[in-house]
Write a protein that holds these residues in place. Structure first.
Motif, short mmCIF file in Angstrom:
data_model
loop_
_atom_site.label_atom_id
_atom_site.label_comp_id
_atom_site.label_asym_id
_atom_site.label_seq_id
_atom_site.Cartn_x
_atom_site.Cartn_y
_atom_site.Cartn_z
N GLY A 161 40.72 7.23 84.43
CA GLY A 161 40.03 6.21 83.65
C GLY A 161 40.35 6.27 82.17
N ASP A 162 40.88 7.40 81.69
CA ASP A 162 41.26 7.51 80.29
C ASP A 162 42.40 6.54 79.95
N GLN A 163 42.45 6.12 78.71
CA GLN A 163 43.59 5.38 78.20
C GLN A 163 44.66 6.37 77.74
N VAL A 164 45.93 5.99 77.88
CA VAL A 164 47.05 6.76 77.35
C VAL A 164 47.45 6.13 76.02
N LEU A 242 52.19 4.34 82.77
CA LEU A 242 52.58 3.70 81.52
C LEU A 242 52.99 2.25 81.80
N ARG A 243 52.72 1.37 80.85
CA ARG A 243 53.05 -0.04 81.01
C ARG A 243 54.31 -0.37 80.21
N SER A 244 55.33 -0.88 80.88
CA SER A 244 56.56 -1.24 80.18
C SER A 244 56.31 -2.32 79.13
N SER A 245 55.36 -3.21 79.40
CA SER A 245 55.06 -4.27 78.44
C SER A 245 54.52 -3.71 77.13
N SER A 246 53.85 -2.57 77.20
CA SER A 246 53.28 -1.96 76.00
C SER A 246 54.32 -1.19 75.19
N LEU A 247 55.51 -1.01 75.75
CA LEU A 247 56.58 -0.31 75.05
C LEU A 247 57.57 -1.26 74.39
N LEU A 248 57.40 -2.57 74.63
CA LEU A 248 58.37 -3.54 74.13
C LEU A 248 58.45 -3.54 72.61
N GLY A 249 57.32 -3.33 71.95
CA GLY A 249 57.34 -3.32 70.49
C GLY A 249 58.16 -2.18 69.94
N TYR A 250 58.05 -1.01 70.58
CA TYR A 250 58.85 0.15 70.14
C TYR A 250 60.34 -0.14 70.35
N GLU A 251 60.66 -0.83 71.46
CA GLU A 251 62.05 -1.13 71.78
C GLU A 251 62.63 -2.20 70.85
N GLY A 296 46.99 2.70 63.62
CA GLY A 296 48.26 3.36 63.87
C GLY A 296 48.40 3.88 65.28
N CYS A 297 47.38 3.69 66.11
CA CYS A 297 47.42 4.14 67.50
C CYS A 297 47.58 2.94 68.43
N LYS A 298 48.26 3.15 69.55
CA LYS A 298 48.51 2.07 70.49
C LYS A 298 48.30 2.56 71.92
N VAL A 299 47.57 1.78 72.71
CA VAL A 299 47.38 2.08 74.13
C VAL A 299 48.63 1.67 74.89
N ILE A 300 49.21 2.60 75.66
CA ILE A 300 50.43 2.29 76.41
C ILE A 300 50.25 2.47 77.92
N LEU A 312 54.10 7.31 86.09
CA LEU A 312 54.66 6.06 86.57
C LEU A 312 54.97 5.17 85.38
N LEU A 313 56.04 4.39 85.49
CA LEU A 313 56.30 3.29 84.58
C LEU A 313 56.08 2.02 85.38
N ASP A 314 55.01 1.32 85.08
CA ASP A 314 54.50 0.26 85.94
C ASP A 314 54.17 0.91 87.30
N ASP A 315 54.88 0.56 88.36
CA ASP A 315 54.57 1.16 89.67
C ASP A 315 55.67 2.08 90.16
N GLN A 316 56.65 2.39 89.28
CA GLN A 316 57.78 3.22 89.70
C GLN A 316 57.69 4.61 89.06
N PRO A 317 58.07 5.66 89.81
CA PRO A 317 58.05 7.01 89.24
C PRO A 317 58.96 7.10 88.01
#
Length: 328
Positions: A161-164, A242-251, A296-300, A312-317
């Motif tokens: 239940g924690d956020q990453v 982890l959500r790939s959509s939440s990493l798009l900004g870093y990319e 300065g913090c972001k939930v991913i 997992l990244l989305d549903d893949q290991p």
């Protein structure tokens, strides 16, 4: 003797150390500074201790890093580890091995880098001692101390239940390293910000301390998001999704650098930098859902399952493919 710029061999240990130490500022936690067999540091209670070693040829190259940058990086890597435990950095000691031919000016520049790193990242911390020895290559070993005002934040506290959460940047230091290593020097010159983060990281220590006060688990992202997320998952016995959509900004901020490299025939991928590149020394934490996060913090992602110790990244290991100090 080279009067204008002697080597450490020509000058001798005592005088070389005296010149280096002259660049350090006193700190409020030190009762007995460098000069005796050991320093004495004031502590009101619990404290943390961490150490890190940088070896020439494996962790840095002298043709890429200046002495000042190496001093700043040595500070950043260790103070980030202290903050990741929820502690305020108070003091560091530095053991340095250098060839006898090393100029004293290089040693002084390294000391200036140490102090500059402290000044920019956590003023009030202090270099309180260390050691200087001669050897075949440069080896930098730093031990850092920090004071805890509450319980330490461990890797083992993540709960379903924690956020990453990430505090800081991802992938920029890895991009900087690939740019530096590319045979075309115009690439590194075109992206000085990413190169600078690789050579002299600037982790958000104050934000890290604010995040640590809220976190159930936390660590310094030194070896890459995929590798360090796996460490939390294993220590806590949970699955991090982890959500790939939440990493798009870093990319997105690294996309142009990756395109520049591939256009010149070099392998580069911004997602790989973000997932597997370390040395930004940002912070990865798990925080109870609904917690108001520091700026300065972001939930991913989130912690989704117990007793599986996976990422997992989305549903893949997501396999840990970051830096391994022995195998890499």
């Amino acid at each position: 003797m080279s009067v204008s710029d002697p080597t450490i061999f020509e000058l001798g240990e005592s005088e070389a150390l005296r010149r280096a130490i002259s660049h350090f500022k006193p700190g409020s936690h030190t009762l007995v500074p460098s000069g005796d067999d050991a320093a004495v540091i004031r502590s009101e209670g619990k404290y943390v201790v961490t150490t890190d070693t940088m070896v020439q040829g494996r962790d840095f190259r002298l043709d890429l890093s200046s002495a000042r940058q190496l001093g700043m990086k040595a500070v950043a890597t260790n103070l980030a580890d202290v903050v990741a435990m929820g502690a305020k950095p108070t003091a560091i000691v530095v053991a340095l091995v250098v060839p006898e031919s090393t100029k004293v000016s290089w040693l002084e520049e390294f000391a200036q880098g140490l102090q500059s790193g402290i000044d920019s990242l956590f003023p009030g911390c202090e270099v309180v001692g260390g050691d200087l020895a001669a050897g075949d290559q440069v080896v930098i070993a730093v031990t850092a101390h920090g004071e805890l005002e509450a319980d330490p934040v461990l890797r083992s506290g993540a709960r379903v239940g924690d956020q990453v959460v990430v505090a800081g940047t991802l992938g920029r230091a890895a991009a900087g390293l690939d740019l530096l290593l590319a045979p075309d020097p115009t690439l590194a010159a075109a992206y000085p910000e990413w190169v600078s983060i690789q050579l002299a990281p600037n982790p958000p220590l104050q934000t890290g301390l604010e995040l640590a006060a809220l976190a159930s688990s936390m660590l310094d992202i030194s070896d890459g998001l995929s590798t360090d997320a796996a460490r939390i998952a294993k220590a806590s016995g949970v699955t991090l999704k982890l959500r790939s959509s939440s990493l798009l900004g870093y990319e997105a901020v690294l996309e142009l650098a990756a395109q520049s490299m591939t256009a010149r025939g070099f392998s580069a991928n911004e997602r790989d930098w973000v997932l597997n590149g370390g040395e930004d020394h940002s912070f990865l934490a798990t925080v109870p859902a609904g917690t108001k996060l520091p700026v300065g913090c972001k939930v991913i992602g989130e912690v989704v399952a117990q007793e599986t110790s996976a990422v997992l990244l989305d549903d893949q290991p997501l396999s840990p493919k970051g830096w391994d100090s022995i195998r890499s």
